[in-house]
Design an enzyme around this catalytic site. Sequence first.
Site, PDB file in Angstrom:
ATOM      1  N   CYS A 122       0.839  -1.193   0.000  1.00 20.09           N
ATOM      2  CA  CYS A 122       0.000   0.000   0.000  1.00 20.09           C
ATOM      3  C   CYS A 122       0.877   1.247   0.000  1.00 20.09           C
ATOM      4  O   CYS A 122       2.111   1.167   0.022  1.00 20.09           O
ATOM      5  CB  CYS A 122      -0.934   0.022   1.209  1.00 20.09           C
ATOM      6  SG  CYS A 122      -0.077   0.250   2.785  1.00 20.09           S
ATOM      7  N   CYS A 150       3.638   1.712   2.544  1.00 15.63           N
ATOM      8  CA  CYS A 150       4.909   1.029   2.267  1.00 15.63           C
ATOM      9  C   CYS A 150       5.841   1.936   1.477  1.00 15.63           C
ATOM     10  O   CYS A 150       7.024   2.076   1.806  1.00 15.63           O
ATOM     11  CB  CYS A 150       4.661  -0.250   1.473  1.00 15.63           C
ATOM     12  SG  CYS A 150       3.629  -1.457   2.308  1.00 15.63           S
ATOM     13  N   ASP A 166       8.650  26.878 -32.752  1.00 11.39           N
ATOM     14  CA  ASP A 166       9.719  27.154 -33.699  1.00 11.39           C
ATOM     15  C   ASP A 166       9.136  26.964 -35.103  1.00 11.39           C
ATOM     16  O   ASP A 166       8.183  26.208 -35.291  1.00 11.39           O
ATOM     17  CB  ASP A 166      10.878  26.181 -33.455  1.00 11.39           C
ATOM     18  CG  ASP A 166      11.949  26.277 -34.523  1.00 11.39           C
ATOM     19  OD1 ASP A 166      12.406  27.403 -34.792  1.00 11.39           O
ATOM     20  OD2 ASP A 166      12.310  25.234 -35.087  1.00 11.39           O
ATOM     21  N   ASP A 178      12.907  21.756 -32.535  1.00 13.88           N
ATOM     22  CA  ASP A 178      13.586  20.549 -32.993  1.00 13.88           C
ATOM     23  C   ASP A 178      15.094  20.695 -33.156  1.00 13.88           C
ATOM     24  O   ASP A 178      15.792  19.703 -33.341  1.00 13.88           O
ATOM     25  CB  ASP A 178      13.004  20.088 -34.330  1.00 13.88           C
ATOM     26  CG  ASP A 178      13.440  20.999 -35.480  1.00 13.88           C
ATOM     27  OD1 ASP A 178      13.541  22.225 -35.251  1.00 13.88           O
ATOM     28  OD2 ASP A 178      13.672  20.495 -36.590  1.00 13.88           O
ATOM     29  N   ASP A 192      17.202  25.352 -30.350  1.00 15.83           N
ATOM     30  CA  ASP A 192      15.971  25.383 -29.550  1.00 15.83           C
ATOM     31  C   ASP A 192      16.186  24.823 -28.148  1.00 15.83           C
ATOM     32  O   ASP A 192      15.329  25.009 -27.280  1.00 15.83           O
ATOM     33  CB  ASP A 192      14.867  24.562 -30.236  1.00 15.83           C
ATOM     34  CG  ASP A 192      14.464  25.140 -31.581  1.00 15.83           C
ATOM     35  OD1 ASP A 192      14.422  26.376 -31.687  1.00 15.83           O
ATOM     36  OD2 ASP A 192      14.203  24.361 -32.510  1.00 15.83           O
TER      37      ASP A 192
END
Length: 748
Positions: A13, A16, A435, A634, A638
């Site tokens: 649970c 724990c 971009d 990309d 960037d």
Amino acid sequence: MKREDYAIDGMVCASCSMTIEKAVGKLAGVADVSVNLTTEKMNVAYDPQSLDEQKIVSTVVDAGYGAKLLAGTSDEIEQRTFSKTQQINKLWNQFFYSAIFTVPLLYLAMGSMLGFWLPRFIRPSFNPQIFVIVELILAIPIVVLNIDYFKIGFKTLAKGHPNMDSLVALGSGAALIYSFFGTFQVILGNYSYSDDLYYEAAGTILTLITLGKYFETVSKGKTSTAIKKLLDLAPKTANVIINGQEEERLLSDVKIGDIAIVRPGQKIPADGQIIEGNSTIDESLLTGESMPISKKLGDSVFGGSLNQTGSFKFRITKEQKETVLSQIIKLVEDAQAQKAPIAKIADKVSAVFVPTVITLALLAGFGWYFIGNESFSFSLTIMIAVLVIACPCALGLATPTAIMVGTGKGADNGVFFKSGTALESLQNIQTIVLDKTGTITTGVPSVTDILSFNDFTKKEVMEFAKALEYNSEHPLARAIMMYAKEHDVKTKVVSDFQSVAGKGIQAVIADQAVILGNESFMMMNKVDVSFIKNQIDELALQGKTPLLIALGTKLAGIIAIADPIKSASRTAIARLQDAGIEVIMMTGDNDKTASAIAEQVGIKTVRSEVMPADKANQVQALQREGKLVGMVGDGVNDAPALAQANVGIAIGSGTDVAIDAADIVLLHSDLLDVVTAYLLSKATIHNIKENLFWAFAYNIMGIPVAMGGLYLFGGPLLNPMIAGAAMSFSSVSVLLNALRLRSFRSVV
């Protein structure tokens, strides 16, 4: 700082996971620790000079659980998947055999109270001693089959970190101890105790909770289907050339430098480089590229992709755990293992939940006995019901199960969330910065228009252009050469080649001077372009770059080149704007080209001529305005902006630097996947809030009802058996609600 994953055994649970986090978090050198109940994994960031893995493992063991360092290989993941299957089978057998003894035990106990038919020799009214002994005999196998609840429950209780098993052990243990006492009283001749036995309650509690754990474990297995799908991409063996002979070997036995052979229709076993042959390969499941890719000598190939046409040999260049496929699997696993900030709510409650429930159970039991003047058996029933109905599991499972399903569903759709934080944060984004090149556009310039003048043909214009650009590496030159290759444009002989920086190029073809470049270059060479001025301006307004070509002083034509807009960009941007998100385009292009592209895709705010170093500053400026910013890009330039943004989203076809800096990776390089990620983020967080609501509501309503002792058929409304069933159902209901996310549909 070193970060490692560990497999954790014995958790039942949220208490724990909190116990382990606290224990490991106290170690000197630990910077961060996160334990995931659903994946049964622990992620630890620590200083290797202050701490080592043995100390971390021993600390977890001292807390009452098992720990093992994970290597992150596909074989290891498969082994853990197999272990999960074994665990499911074990739980089912445990339930099945427990039920075999529980059903007659329950019938025996209830039959004596409700007047069901019973054999005369074991009726309590005729032979109470045989009756209680038979109940004891039926109860013992149930206890033995479910002994782990007592071992773990009392062990963690003794260590001061009680968990759900502690509640089950205390509740069913109290019922069993009282029943043992009653059994000996009946054997000694005090027959009044024959009606005060709780063997059936303890047996039913243990059996129902085991059934609940079985369904819970099955549901957990269903949340990790994305990992299983990815694992299925890789073949289990490779055909390796050893001493000139082909041998089939397990992938785990293949090493860097080995030569493998792949035939048509086979999956590529590992990442490598072709050294002989060529083929067409389908990499769509790894790269999102729908078209098969031609591969030749020297090209890279990736494990998990499908070979289609030719046979080839390749040299393996990466270990199994470093392949592209393994990295994708690791990405999904890491996202599922990390907690979202919303999980802190459940963590804070779970930290005090079990001790509070034990206290409330004792108060309820003593209260009914000493203040309510009820019998000891009634008070014991109330106490057991409170202990058993409480469910820290539902709280602990509320967040990680939804994140597992959400991130897995994202992976199915080519959207990889690197963390639960990214998954949660995206739904709050107010502004998304895009971009231009490679994000809104394809990033690959191509010829869009060819115009010819002064009796020249379009074919002649392209022949002259190809001859001039043949040896150039400029992106615009590559666009011309690609067009020439696709259309079988002839090659002319060139001499006296010259390049004029920022203007164009010139050469001699068939004893005639030929120039190619911009408008100012034409004017420098006394070429009249006044009669096509409007056409040049129109092309520029469309976001295209016009290249003019002339022979001597006579204009031959215009070749327009542009970076085409991706087909889905306009739709994706409109969907984001409809969701109330401000969309900004940021680019290093000049204002005229940037504005033309922005107009075509429906973006109102443009930030053009932004130098790479300034992109992160632009994002920071938006954040200073109080906006939560998402950045989609990309390229290498960037990366700083992706890192600066509240949520960085990298196009999967981009550079490794951009992908490393981002929080989310779009495998298919499609802007509509940004919309998918946003909607999936909203759906997942909504699901988490539902889970938390019902987990809290269940305990807020269930525990007081169990303490209050409301009556039904003359007994407490929530007797221990009903409480056990309700507790099991609460965990399963949270898991089932999380699994609803599997019906989420991509917008692509």
